[in-house]
Design an enzyme around this catalytic site. Sequence first.
Site, PDB file in Angstrom:
ATOM      1  N   GLY A  26       0.830  -1.211   0.000  1.00 13.59           N
ATOM      2  CA  GLY A  26       0.000   0.000   0.000  1.00 13.59           C
ATOM      3  C   GLY A  26       0.857   1.252   0.000  1.00 13.59           C
ATOM      4  N   THR A  28       1.244   3.538   2.244  1.00 14.67           N
ATOM      5  CA  THR A  28       1.962   3.849   3.485  1.00 14.67           C
ATOM      6  C   THR A  28       3.144   2.883   3.656  1.00 14.67           C
ATOM      7  OG1 THR A  28      -0.231   4.366   4.372  1.00 14.67           O
ATOM      8  CG2 THR A  28       1.613   4.428   5.910  1.00 14.67           C
ATOM      9  N   ASP A  81       2.875  -3.050   8.183  1.00 19.38           N
ATOM     10  CA  ASP A  81       1.872  -2.995   7.115  1.00 19.38           C
ATOM     11  C   ASP A  81       0.946  -1.809   7.356  1.00 19.38           C
ATOM     12  OD1 ASP A  81       0.431  -3.724   4.884  1.00 19.38           O
ATOM     13  OD2 ASP A  81       0.009  -5.767   5.559  1.00 19.38           O
ATOM     14  N   GLY A  82       0.223  -1.431   6.332  1.00 15.54           N
ATOM     15  CA  GLY A  82      -0.786  -0.387   6.470  1.00 15.54           C
ATOM     16  C   GLY A  82      -2.112  -0.991   6.892  1.00 15.54           C
ATOM     17  N   ALA A  83      -3.148  -0.160   6.958  1.00 18.59           N
ATOM     18  CA  ALA A  83      -4.511  -0.635   7.260  1.00 18.59           C
ATOM     19  C   ALA A  83      -5.493   0.380   6.699  1.00 18.59           C
ATOM     20  CB  ALA A  83      -4.709  -0.790   8.761  1.00 18.59           C
ATOM     21  N   ASP A  84      -6.711  -0.070   6.470  1.00 17.16           N
ATOM     22  CA  ASP A  84      -7.744   0.825   5.930  1.00 17.16           C
ATOM     23  C   ASP A  84      -8.590   1.445   7.031  1.00 17.16           C
ATOM     24  OD1 ASP A  84      -7.211   0.424   3.098  1.00 17.16           O
ATOM     25  OD2 ASP A  84      -7.733  -1.648   3.560  1.00 17.16           O
ATOM     26  N   LYS A  94      -8.388  -4.522   6.340  1.00 14.30           N
ATOM     27  CA  LYS A  94      -7.319  -4.393   5.360  1.00 14.30           C
ATOM     28  C   LYS A  94      -7.821  -4.944   4.023  1.00 14.30           C
ATOM     29  CE  LYS A  94      -3.148  -5.500   6.322  1.00 14.30           C
ATOM     30  NZ  LYS A  94      -2.758  -4.361   5.464  1.00 14.30           N
ATOM     31  N   GLU A 103      -1.205 -10.694   2.944  1.00 18.35           N
ATOM     32  CA  GLU A 103      -0.899  -9.930   4.162  1.00 18.35           C
ATOM     33  C   GLU A 103      -1.287 -10.726   5.410  1.00 18.35           C
ATOM     34  OE1 GLU A 103      -1.357  -5.342   2.534  1.00 18.35           O
ATOM     35  OE2 GLU A 103      -3.147  -6.407   3.182  1.00 18.35           O
ATOM     36  N   LYS A 121      -7.425   6.940   9.432  1.00 16.76           N
ATOM     37  CA  LYS A 121      -7.807   5.516   9.455  1.00 16.76           C
ATOM     38  C   LYS A 121      -8.376   5.076  10.811  1.00 16.76           C
ATOM     39  CE  LYS A 121      -5.833   4.814   5.342  1.00 16.76           C
ATOM     40  NZ  LYS A 121      -4.713   3.939   5.121  1.00 16.76           N
TER      41      LYS A 121
END
Length: 225
Positions: A26, A28, A81-84, A94, A103, A121
């Site tokens: 992603g 980020t 990791d990123g997240a939504d 995610k 992931e 987020k």
Amino acid sequence: MNLKKMVGIKAAEYIKNDMIVGLGTGSTAYFFVEELGRLINEEGLRIIGVTTSDRTQEQALALGIPLKSVDEVAQIDLTVDGADEISNDFQGIKGGGAAHLYEKIVANHSKKVVWIVDQSKMVEQLGAFPLPLEVIKYGSQQVFRILEEKGYKPTFRKQADGTNYLTDENNYIIDLHLGVIENPHALAEELDRMTGIVEHGLFLNRVQTVLIGSEKGVEVRESTF
Ligand code: 5RP
């Protein structure tokens, strides 16, 4: 100030020599991977990366980050990791980037998971962000129909040319437009039981540290998981 870049660079401080590091996907996670590349090339950091998508793999290879596949390592020390969406009780959605299957596999084999997000987020309750499901092509219209009957407002994710989006595993993505998810654990169990859904984007009790970027700086929140 680029908040995604700020948290991406901050997360790299958690990485030490000889770690096996899960590399998220992603916009980020991109900045985290970029910073790791810089640390390897300019400061001699020694790590091995395990990527969570073809996109991240391409980026990591271009930066010269040594890689192994998830099947070649005994365990991953730390995944960033990123997240939504992340709720106050550290549950997450995610898969906005359609990579949640890889992931989740990488997260499952990680001793520790760090999520990096900008403050937009952080939510009270999950669900405003459409919940992604990776579904196999065979029978996907039937899965769609069942989800519609349940009132989950599914849509097939599309590519720019109008055809169905394809994941790295050549599966489709169905997004559920739920608004609010009252009971994420019950929904996760229900989706886990549905044949044809390979994986959903609910990541429950899976993160230890969240780095939140805002104009004030990076806030670090620790879960009890
Ligand atoms: C990809 C993901 C991403 O981590 C998530 O979509 C956040 O992406 P971004 O950092 O671009 O906002 O789950 O499947």
